[in-house]
Design a protein around this motif. Structure first.
Motif, PDB file in Angstrom:
ATOM      1  N   ALA A  10       0.852  -1.186   0.000  1.00 22.24           N
ATOM      2  CA  ALA A  10       0.000   0.000   0.000  1.00 22.24           C
ATOM      3  C   ALA A  10       0.885   1.233   0.000  1.00 22.24           C
ATOM      4  O   ALA A  10       1.836   1.329   0.775  1.00 22.24           O
ATOM      5  N   VAL A  11       0.580   2.159  -0.899  1.00 18.60           N
ATOM      6  CA  VAL A  11       1.374   3.371  -1.054  1.00 18.60           C
ATOM      7  C   VAL A  11       0.449   4.576  -0.996  1.00 18.60           C
ATOM      8  O   VAL A  11      -0.516   4.653  -1.767  1.00 18.60           O
ATOM      9  N   ASN A  12       0.728   5.501  -0.084  1.00 14.38           N
ATOM     10  CA  ASN A  12      -0.028   6.752  -0.041  1.00 14.38           C
ATOM     11  C   ASN A  12       0.451   7.631  -1.184  1.00 14.38           C
ATOM     12  O   ASN A  12       1.653   7.802  -1.366  1.00 14.38           O
ATOM     13  N   VAL A  13      -0.490   8.181  -1.943  1.00 17.61           N
ATOM     14  CA  VAL A  13      -0.163   9.009  -3.098  1.00 17.61           C
ATOM     15  C   VAL A  13      -0.807  10.371  -2.918  1.00 17.61           C
ATOM     16  O   VAL A  13      -2.004  10.469  -2.641  1.00 17.61           O
ATOM     17  N   SER A  14      -0.009  11.412  -3.104  1.00 16.51           N
ATOM     18  CA  SER A  14      -0.515  12.779  -2.980  1.00 16.51           C
ATOM     19  C   SER A  14      -1.361  13.131  -4.205  1.00 16.51           C
ATOM     20  O   SER A  14      -1.276  12.484  -5.261  1.00 16.51           O
ATOM     21  N   ALA A  15      -2.141  14.186  -4.073  1.00 19.85           N
ATOM     22  CA  ALA A  15      -2.960  14.665  -5.192  1.00 19.85           C
ATOM     23  C   ALA A  15      -2.067  15.039  -6.369  1.00 19.85           C
ATOM     24  O   ALA A  15      -2.386  14.727  -7.520  1.00 19.85           O
ATOM     25  N   ASN A  16      -0.929  15.699  -6.096  1.00 18.15           N
ATOM     26  CA  ASN A  16      -0.018  16.083  -7.180  1.00 18.15           C
ATOM     27  C   ASN A  16       0.533  14.864  -7.900  1.00 18.15           C
ATOM     28  O   ASN A  16       0.629  14.849  -9.127  1.00 18.15           O
ATOM     29  N   ARG A  17       0.905  13.841  -7.157  1.00 19.77           N
ATOM     30  CA  ARG A  17       1.479  12.637  -7.783  1.00 19.77           C
ATOM     31  C   ARG A  17       0.426  11.909  -8.601  1.00 19.77           C
ATOM     32  O   ARG A  17       0.725  11.367  -9.661  1.00 19.77           O
ATOM     33  N   LEU A  18      -0.819  11.899  -8.133  1.00 19.84           N
ATOM     34  CA  LEU A  18      -1.883  11.240  -8.875  1.00 19.84           C
ATOM     35  C   LEU A  18      -2.169  11.967 -10.188  1.00 19.84           C
ATOM     36  O   LEU A  18      -2.638  11.368 -11.145  1.00 19.84           O
ATOM     37  N   GLN A  19      -1.863  13.256 -10.252  1.00 17.83           N
ATOM     38  CA  GLN A  19      -2.054  14.030 -11.480  1.00 17.83           C
ATOM     39  C   GLN A  19      -0.856  13.917 -12.422  1.00 17.83           C
ATOM     40  O   GLN A  19      -0.872  14.479 -13.508  1.00 17.83           O
ATOM     41  N   ASP A  20       0.161  13.176 -12.015  1.00 12.43           N
ATOM     42  CA  ASP A  20       1.357  12.993 -12.830  1.00 12.43           C
ATOM     43  C   ASP A  20       1.212  11.696 -13.630  1.00 12.43           C
ATOM     44  O   ASP A  20       1.244  10.607 -13.050  1.00 12.43           O
ATOM     45  N   PRO A  21       1.044  11.795 -14.955  1.00 12.49           N
ATOM     46  CA  PRO A  21       0.881  10.573 -15.763  1.00 12.49           C
ATOM     47  C   PRO A  21       2.064   9.610 -15.640  1.00 12.49           C
ATOM     48  O   PRO A  21       1.924   8.427 -15.928  1.00 12.49           O
ATOM     49  N   ALA A  22       3.214  10.095 -15.180  1.00  9.96           N
ATOM     50  CA  ALA A  22       4.379   9.219 -15.012  1.00  9.96           C
ATOM     51  C   ALA A  22       4.167   8.189 -13.901  1.00  9.96           C
ATOM     52  O   ALA A  22       4.888   7.198 -13.845  1.00  9.96           O
ATOM     53  N   LEU A  23       3.189   8.399 -13.023  1.00 13.18           N
ATOM     54  CA  LEU A  23       2.921   7.438 -11.956  1.00 13.18           C
ATOM     55  C   LEU A  23       2.659   6.052 -12.540  1.00 13.18           C
ATOM     56  O   LEU A  23       3.183   5.048 -12.055  1.00 13.18           O
ATOM     57  N   VAL A  24       1.861   5.989 -13.591  1.00 19.87           N
ATOM     58  CA  VAL A  24       1.542   4.704 -14.227  1.00 19.87           C
ATOM     59  C   VAL A  24       2.827   4.061 -14.745  1.00 19.87           C
ATOM     60  O   VAL A  24       3.077   2.875 -14.509  1.00 19.87           O
ATOM     61  N   HIS A  25       3.648   4.823 -15.426  1.00 27.18           N
ATOM     62  CA  HIS A  25       4.928   4.319 -15.937  1.00 27.18           C
ATOM     63  C   HIS A  25       5.820   3.826 -14.796  1.00 27.18           C
ATOM     64  O   HIS A  25       6.439   2.767 -14.884  1.00 27.18           O
ATOM     65  N   ASP A  26       5.895   4.611 -13.735  1.00 26.24           N
ATOM     66  CA  ASP A  26       6.770   4.260 -12.613  1.00 26.24           C
ATOM     67  C   ASP A  26       6.349   2.955 -11.954  1.00 26.24           C
ATOM     68  O   ASP A  26       7.198   2.154 -11.549  1.00 26.24           O
ATOM     69  N   ILE A  27       5.056   2.730 -11.844  1.00 22.65           N
ATOM     70  CA  ILE A  27       4.580   1.466 -11.262  1.00 22.65           C
ATOM     71  C   ILE A  27       4.928   0.305 -12.185  1.00 22.65           C
ATOM     72  O   ILE A  27       5.414  -0.732 -11.734  1.00 22.65           O
ATOM     73  N   ARG A  28       4.720   0.506 -13.486  1.00 26.12           N
ATOM     74  CA  ARG A  28       5.077  -0.552 -14.440  1.00 26.12           C
ATOM     75  C   ARG A  28       6.571  -0.851 -14.408  1.00 26.12           C
ATOM     76  O   ARG A  28       6.990  -1.997 -14.524  1.00 26.12           O
ATOM     77  N   ALA A  29       7.389   0.202 -14.258  1.00 25.04           N
ATOM     78  CA  ALA A  29       8.845   0.047 -14.292  1.00 25.04           C
ATOM     79  C   ALA A  29       9.432  -0.412 -12.957  1.00 25.04           C
ATOM     80  O   ALA A  29      10.623  -0.712 -12.879  1.00 25.04           O
ATOM     81  N   SER A  30       8.615  -0.513 -11.926  1.00 28.19           N
ATOM     82  CA  SER A  30       9.124  -0.841 -10.589  1.00 28.19           C
ATOM     83  C   SER A  30       9.636  -2.272 -10.463  1.00 28.19           C
ATOM     84  O   SER A  30      10.391  -2.581  -9.551  1.00 28.19           O
ATOM     85  N   GLY A  31       9.200  -3.138 -11.352  1.00 26.77           N
ATOM     86  CA  GLY A  31       9.587  -4.540 -11.237  1.00 26.77           C
ATOM     87  C   GLY A  31       8.654  -5.330 -10.332  1.00 26.77           C
ATOM     88  O   GLY A  31       8.799  -6.534 -10.181  1.00 26.77           O
ATOM     89  N   VAL A  32       7.682  -4.638  -9.734  1.00 31.34           N
ATOM     90  CA  VAL A  32       6.684  -5.287  -8.879  1.00 31.34           C
ATOM     91  C   VAL A  32       5.402  -5.436  -9.698  1.00 31.34           C
ATOM     92  O   VAL A  32       5.007  -4.524 -10.421  1.00 31.34           O
ATOM     93  N   ASP A  33       4.783  -6.587  -9.593  1.00 30.20           N
ATOM     94  CA  ASP A  33       3.510  -6.814 -10.277  1.00 30.20           C
ATOM     95  C   ASP A  33       2.531  -5.710  -9.872  1.00 30.20           C
ATOM     96  O   ASP A  33       2.258  -5.536  -8.683  1.00 30.20           O
ATOM     97  N   PRO A  34       1.994  -4.937 -10.835  1.00 24.13           N
ATOM     98  CA  PRO A  34       1.086  -3.831 -10.504  1.00 24.13           C
ATOM     99  C   PRO A  34      -0.129  -4.265  -9.678  1.00 24.13           C
ATOM    100  O   PRO A  34      -0.684  -3.473  -8.920  1.00 24.13           O
ATOM    101  N   SER A  35      -0.524  -5.529  -9.791  1.00 32.11           N
ATOM    102  CA  SER A  35      -1.678  -5.989  -9.012  1.00 32.11           C
ATOM    103  C   SER A  35      -1.340  -6.150  -7.531  1.00 32.11           C
ATOM    104  O   SER A  35      -2.229  -6.349  -6.709  1.00 32.11           O
TER     105      SER A  35
END
Length: 177
Positions: A10-35
């Motif tokens: 579980a990751v707390n995400v700020s309003a600014n970070r949620l408005q950053d389209p790179a968040l999706v990319h960063d989760i995909r690139a993390s090496g952790v299953d997004p689910s």
């Protein structure tokens, strides 16, 4: 590294970070299953002020299997329409509603109403701040799906966590599963 399966992160995400389209990319690139991720958003930040970027980000996260939780639910100013717009998977009832449920009927009734909203919208409901087994029993009676708090564990260092995870079970007096 220890060979333990980490069920969810579980990751707390700020309003600014949620408005950053790179968040999706960063989760995909993390090496952790997004689910395995659950993104927690504070209700008080902006639930009714979601814009197209936030909706797109939430849609992308959902498509990847990442769950979205509204944290501290009940403390902000969200409308039901705002809740419908965001389509979260989880509502986390704020501890300020859970702590007094043994003594204050009004807070218990409000917590139950939040549970009913969750059930109506097929949203999982988590009770935050479950500090005692009496609180746990009452929150379960109110219909909360998951209970979270010191009744189940306190913050611990890595060594204690490794020992704890190997012996997980429900506290005495509560059903497991």
């Amino acid at each position: 590294a220890q060979g333990l399966a980490m069920p969810k992160v579980a990751v707390n995400v700020s309003a600014n970070r949620l408005q950053d389209p790179a968040l999706v990319h960063d989760i995909r690139a993390s090496g952790v299953d997004p689910s395995r991720f659950c993104i927690e958003i504070l209700e008080s930040i902006y639930l009714d002020d979601t814009n197209d970027i936030v909706r797109w980000t939430c849609d992308q996260l959902s498509e990847m299997g990442t769950r979205i939780a509204i944290d501290d639910f009940g403390t902000g100013h969200a409308s039901i329409q705002g809740l419908l717009s965001l389509s979260p998977d989880i509502l986390k009832i704020d501890r300020s509603f859970i702590s007094p449920i043994l003594d204050e009927m009004t807070k218990a009734t409000l917590a139950h109403a939040i549970v009913q909203i969750g059930q109506c919208l097929n949203i999982e409901v988590i009770a935050e701040g479950v500090e005692t087994l009496d609180h746990a029993r009452r929150a379960a009676e109110l219909g909360c799906d998951i209970l979270q708090g010191y009744a189940f564990g306190r913050p611990m260092d890595a060594e204690a966590l490794l020992a704890h995870v190997g012996h997980r079970s429900a506290p005495a007096g509560l059903p497991s599963g």
